[in-house]
Design a protein around this motif. Structure first.
Motif, PDB file in Angstrom:
ATOM      1  N   LEU A 188       7.611   5.272   3.683  1.00 39.13           N
ATOM      2  CA  LEU A 188       7.233   3.971   3.116  1.00 39.13           C
ATOM      3  C   LEU A 188       7.487   3.935   1.618  1.00 39.13           C
ATOM      4  CD1 LEU A 188       3.838   3.296   4.958  1.00 39.13           C
ATOM      5  CD2 LEU A 188       6.026   2.209   5.422  1.00 39.13           C
ATOM      6  N   TYR A 189       7.124   5.020   0.937  1.00 42.71           N
ATOM      7  CA  TYR A 189       7.278   5.061  -0.525  1.00 42.71           C
ATOM      8  C   TYR A 189       8.759   5.006  -0.910  1.00 42.71           C
ATOM      9  CZ  TYR A 189       7.059   6.692  -5.339  1.00 42.71           C
ATOM     10  OH  TYR A 189       7.208   6.799  -6.696  1.00 42.71           O
ATOM     11  N   ALA A 190       9.607   5.735  -0.179  1.00 40.61           N
ATOM     12  CA  ALA A 190      11.038   5.734  -0.505  1.00 40.61           C
ATOM     13  C   ALA A 190      11.642   4.347  -0.306  1.00 40.61           C
ATOM     14  CB  ALA A 190      11.768   6.761   0.364  1.00 40.61           C
ATOM     15  N   ALA A 191      11.239   3.652   0.775  1.00 39.70           N
ATOM     16  CA  ALA A 191      11.745   2.296   1.017  1.00 39.70           C
ATOM     17  C   ALA A 191      11.280   1.343  -0.080  1.00 39.70           C
ATOM     18  CB  ALA A 191      11.282   1.804   2.383  1.00 39.70           C
ATOM     19  N   ASP A 192       9.999   1.428  -0.451  1.00 38.21           N
ATOM     20  CA  ASP A 192       9.464   0.585  -1.517  1.00 38.21           C
ATOM     21  C   ASP A 192      10.139   0.912  -2.848  1.00 38.21           C
ATOM     22  OD1 ASP A 192       7.446  -1.180  -2.853  1.00 38.21           O
ATOM     23  OD2 ASP A 192       6.749   0.727  -3.688  1.00 38.21           O
ATOM     24  N   TYR A 193      10.368   2.190  -3.095  1.00 39.03           N
ATOM     25  CA  TYR A 193      11.008   2.638  -4.343  1.00 39.03           C
ATOM     26  C   TYR A 193      12.416   2.067  -4.462  1.00 39.03           C
ATOM     27  CZ  TYR A 193      12.958   5.846  -7.812  1.00 39.03           C
ATOM     28  OH  TYR A 193      13.578   6.375  -8.915  1.00 39.03           O
ATOM     29  N   MET A 194      13.183   2.097  -3.358  1.00 39.03           N
ATOM     30  CA  MET A 194      14.557   1.594  -3.402  1.00 39.03           C
ATOM     31  C   MET A 194      14.594   0.086  -3.644  1.00 39.03           C
ATOM     32  SD  MET A 194      16.701   3.918  -3.479  1.00 39.03           S
ATOM     33  CE  MET A 194      18.062   2.747  -3.500  1.00 39.03           C
ATOM     34  N   LEU A 222      -0.504  13.114  -0.815  1.00 45.39           N
ATOM     35  CA  LEU A 222      -0.459  14.235  -1.760  1.00 45.39           C
ATOM     36  C   LEU A 222      -1.830  14.886  -1.892  1.00 45.39           C
ATOM     37  CD1 LEU A 222       1.799  12.887  -4.676  1.00 45.39           C
ATOM     38  CD2 LEU A 222       2.409  14.523  -2.880  1.00 45.39           C
ATOM     39  N   LEU A 223      -2.877  14.062  -1.975  1.00 45.64           N
ATOM     40  CA  LEU A 223      -4.239  14.596  -2.082  1.00 45.64           C
ATOM     41  C   LEU A 223      -4.610  15.413  -0.847  1.00 45.64           C
ATOM     42  CD1 LEU A 223      -6.083  11.518  -3.648  1.00 45.64           C
ATOM     43  CD2 LEU A 223      -5.428  13.651  -4.788  1.00 45.64           C
ATOM     44  N   MET A 224      -4.205  14.940   0.335  1.00 43.56           N
ATOM     45  CA  MET A 224      -4.509  15.676   1.563  1.00 43.56           C
ATOM     46  C   MET A 224      -3.721  16.978   1.634  1.00 43.56           C
ATOM     47  SD  MET A 224      -5.221  12.938   4.594  1.00 43.56           S
ATOM     48  CE  MET A 224      -6.152  14.196   5.455  1.00 43.56           C
ATOM     49  N   LEU A 225      -2.494  16.971   1.101  1.00 41.00           N
ATOM     50  CA  LEU A 225      -1.712  18.214   1.063  1.00 41.00           C
ATOM     51  C   LEU A 225      -2.339  19.235   0.115  1.00 41.00           C
ATOM     52  CD1 LEU A 225       1.960  16.834   1.036  1.00 41.00           C
ATOM     53  CD2 LEU A 225       0.819  18.066   2.895  1.00 41.00           C
ATOM     54  N   ILE A 226      -3.029  18.740  -0.912  1.00 41.49           N
ATOM     55  CA  ILE A 226      -3.749  19.642  -1.819  1.00 41.49           C
ATOM     56  C   ILE A 226      -5.028  20.148  -1.146  1.00 41.49           C
ATOM     57  CG2 ILE A 226      -5.018  19.767  -4.005  1.00 41.49           C
ATOM     58  CD1 ILE A 226      -2.997  17.704  -5.115  1.00 41.49           C
ATOM     59  N   LEU A 227      -5.739  19.248  -0.476  1.00 44.09           N
ATOM     60  CA  LEU A 227      -6.991  19.628   0.182  1.00 44.09           C
ATOM     61  C   LEU A 227      -6.780  20.705   1.238  1.00 44.09           C
ATOM     62  CD1 LEU A 227      -8.805  16.185   0.673  1.00 44.09           C
ATOM     63  CD2 LEU A 227      -9.503  18.068  -0.822  1.00 44.09           C
ATOM     64  N   VAL A 228      -5.665  20.617   1.966  1.00 46.52           N
ATOM     65  CA  VAL A 228      -5.441  21.568   3.056  1.00 46.52           C
ATOM     66  C   VAL A 228      -5.271  23.000   2.532  1.00 46.52           C
ATOM     67  CG1 VAL A 228      -2.912  21.512   3.209  1.00 46.52           C
ATOM     68  CG2 VAL A 228      -4.277  21.745   5.293  1.00 46.52           C
ATOM     69  N   LEU A 229      -4.928  23.124   1.243  1.00 50.19           N
ATOM     70  CA  LEU A 229      -4.742  24.449   0.649  1.00 50.19           C
ATOM     71  C   LEU A 229      -6.041  25.057   0.136  1.00 50.19           C
ATOM     72  CD1 LEU A 229      -1.463  23.739  -1.374  1.00 50.19           C
ATOM     73  CD2 LEU A 229      -1.662  24.906   0.826  1.00 50.19           C
ATOM     74  N   ILE A 265       0.813  -1.226   0.000  1.00 52.15           N
ATOM     75  CA  ILE A 265       0.000   0.000   0.000  1.00 52.15           C
ATOM     76  C   ILE A 265       0.843   1.271   0.000  1.00 52.15           C
ATOM     77  CG2 ILE A 265      -1.873  -1.204   1.201  1.00 52.15           C
ATOM     78  CD1 ILE A 265      -1.116   0.371   3.718  1.00 52.15           C
ATOM     79  N   ALA A 266       2.176   1.141   0.059  1.00 52.24           N
ATOM     80  CA  ALA A 266       3.051   2.319   0.150  1.00 52.24           C
ATOM     81  C   ALA A 266       2.787   3.351  -0.952  1.00 52.24           C
ATOM     82  CB  ALA A 266       4.517   1.880   0.151  1.00 52.24           C
ATOM     83  N   PRO A 267       2.731   2.958  -2.251  1.00 50.10           N
ATOM     84  CA  PRO A 267       2.470   3.971  -3.287  1.00 50.10           C
ATOM     85  C   PRO A 267       1.109   4.642  -3.137  1.00 50.10           C
ATOM     86  CG  PRO A 267       3.327   1.936  -4.251  1.00 50.10           C
ATOM     87  CD  PRO A 267       2.964   1.627  -2.840  1.00 50.10           C
ATOM     88  N   TRP A 268       0.090   3.870  -2.735  1.00 49.17           N
ATOM     89  CA  TRP A 268      -1.258   4.425  -2.590  1.00 49.17           C
ATOM     90  C   TRP A 268      -1.343   5.367  -1.393  1.00 49.17           C
ATOM     91  CZ3 TRP A 268      -3.502   3.661  -6.952  1.00 49.17           C
ATOM     92  CH2 TRP A 268      -3.229   2.502  -7.680  1.00 49.17           C
TER      93      TRP A 268
END
Length: 400
Positions: free
Chosen positions: A146-152, A105-112, A96-99
């Protein structure tokens, strides 16, 4: 006793020891107790730092135990969430790391967005959920980790190639950074950048590429400061907090933090005896909680907190190295990423309180008042405990 009888006795004892089962604790008890200790001490200090706030007309509608009750509620809710997070296998976190990263990212957009994001002191960093305000930047730290670990793990075969291994991750962090700077929240962006860079380095990225990325990040942060007048003023205030202009302006918090720590001397003035928390030191229960600890418990209290975070960071990094040794690269990088997160953020907060670093709006992990930070900190530690649990299951010959 003859030599033969003695040798026979030694051999029998060795056979008994060989057959005796090796007891491995299923959960890291020491890490749990240090976490509980920091939470408990933080709860006491949040109450001490905030008990006089209702005397200020700005907080007149609050009861004296308002922040204590809310903080205790945050801890209780976060503890339940951490218990649930511990039940999730590490393999599921990897899936689920990418999701989760996209959701952050969506929540960072919503907060604006107007009417959704909640603004405080000129910054739009929170989304209201009734009983608490959620800060998406805290989720972004955990999701990026999580995403960085999965990406590596996915890019392990091409980790020596800049454009295929490093550039996509750098672009992802840049997108998060742009959204955070729009809030603005440069402190969270710094923590996320360090987490991502740390995982890239620990994941085996070429050292030359790592130092190139580090140089680019340093230049980027310098440009952000140079292009922002209020950030420049903070730097100047940090360099000279006692000047007449800075002492009542951008250096006000820093100067009163230093006064509080200076009053504490070696053993402090005693619990509840702080003077600076009496409407002199702003944000005493959040960003500047360590200053109140320094005033009430002195150098001894500050050193205890520093040693606790040093031990916690070292222990979490050890769990990560253990996972990598067991060929569980994702789990190992996640644990080490959590260690970088907690250790670096604690270092920045302590440096700010002690006047060693410019003022930056970062809380002290596990201790400062704030529901989102406590929630994600405890979930992250629960994931580390799950990694440690699976490590020990594998070492006993089981399947994680």
């Amino acid at each position: 006793m003859s030599m033969a009888a003695a040798l026979s006795g030694f051999l029998r004892r060795d056979r008994v020891l060989a057959k005796a089962p090796v007891r491995i604790q299923p959960i890291d008890q020491a890490l749990i107790w240090v976490t509980v200790g920091l939470l408990a001490f933080g709860l006491v200090m949040v109450y001490s730092a905030s008990v006089a706030m209702p005397d200020n007309p700005k907080f007149a509608r609050y009861a004296h135990m308002h922040f204590l009750i809310r903080h205790a509620g945050f801890i209780a809710f976060s503890f339940i969430a951490a218990l649930l997070a511990f039940q999730v296998p590490v393999a599921t976190w990897e899936k689920i790391a990418p999701w989760l990263f996209i959701a952050s990212l969506l929540m960072l957009i919503l907060v604006l967005l107007p009417h959704i994001g909640k603004g405080v002191n000129g910054a739009r960093r929170w989304i209201g959920f009734g009983f608490m305000s959620f800060q998406p930047s805290e989720l972004a730290k955990f999701a990026t980790l999580l995403y960085a670990a999965d990406y590596m793990v996915r890019k392990m075969e091409v980790k020596e190639r800049f454009f295929r291994a490093v550039l996509p991750m750098a672009a992802a962090v840049a997108i998060v950074g742009l959204l955070l700077l729009a809030e603005p929240d440069m402190g969270a962006f710094m923590v996320i950048s360090v987490i991502a860079m740390g995982i890239l380095f620990l994941g085996g990225v070429n050292a030359r590429m790592f130092f190139l990325i580090a140089a680019v990040m340093v230049i980027a942060f310098m440009l952000m400061i140079a292009m922002s007048q209020w950030r420049r003023e903070r730097i100047f205030a940090y360099l000279d907090p006692w000047s007449e202009k800075n002492a009542v302006g951008k250096g006000y918090q820093l100067s009163h933090s230093l006064i509080a720590i200076g009053r504490g001397e070696i053993f402090g003035v005693g619990l509840g005896g702080s003077v600076e928390k009496l409407h002199w030191l702003p944000e005493a229960h959040t960003d500047f909680l360590l200053a109140v600890i320094g005033e009430e418990f002195g150098l001894v209290g500050v050193l205890i907190v520093i040693v606790a975070f040093l031990w916690m960071t070292r222990r979490i990094m050890h769990i990560g190295r253990q996972a990598i040794a067991l060929d569980r690269v994702f789990a190992g990088l996640v644990a080490q990423g959590v260690g970088i997160w907690i250790g670096f953020q604690a270092f920045i907060n302590m440096g700010v309180n002690l006047g060693a670093l410019p003022t930056k709006g970062l809380t002290l992990p596990l201790m400062s008042y704030g529901g989102s930070a406590i929630l994600l900190n405890l979930i992250a530690i629960a994931v580390v405990l799950r990694i440690d649990y699976e490590n020990k299951v594998l070492m006993r010959g089981g399947r994680a």
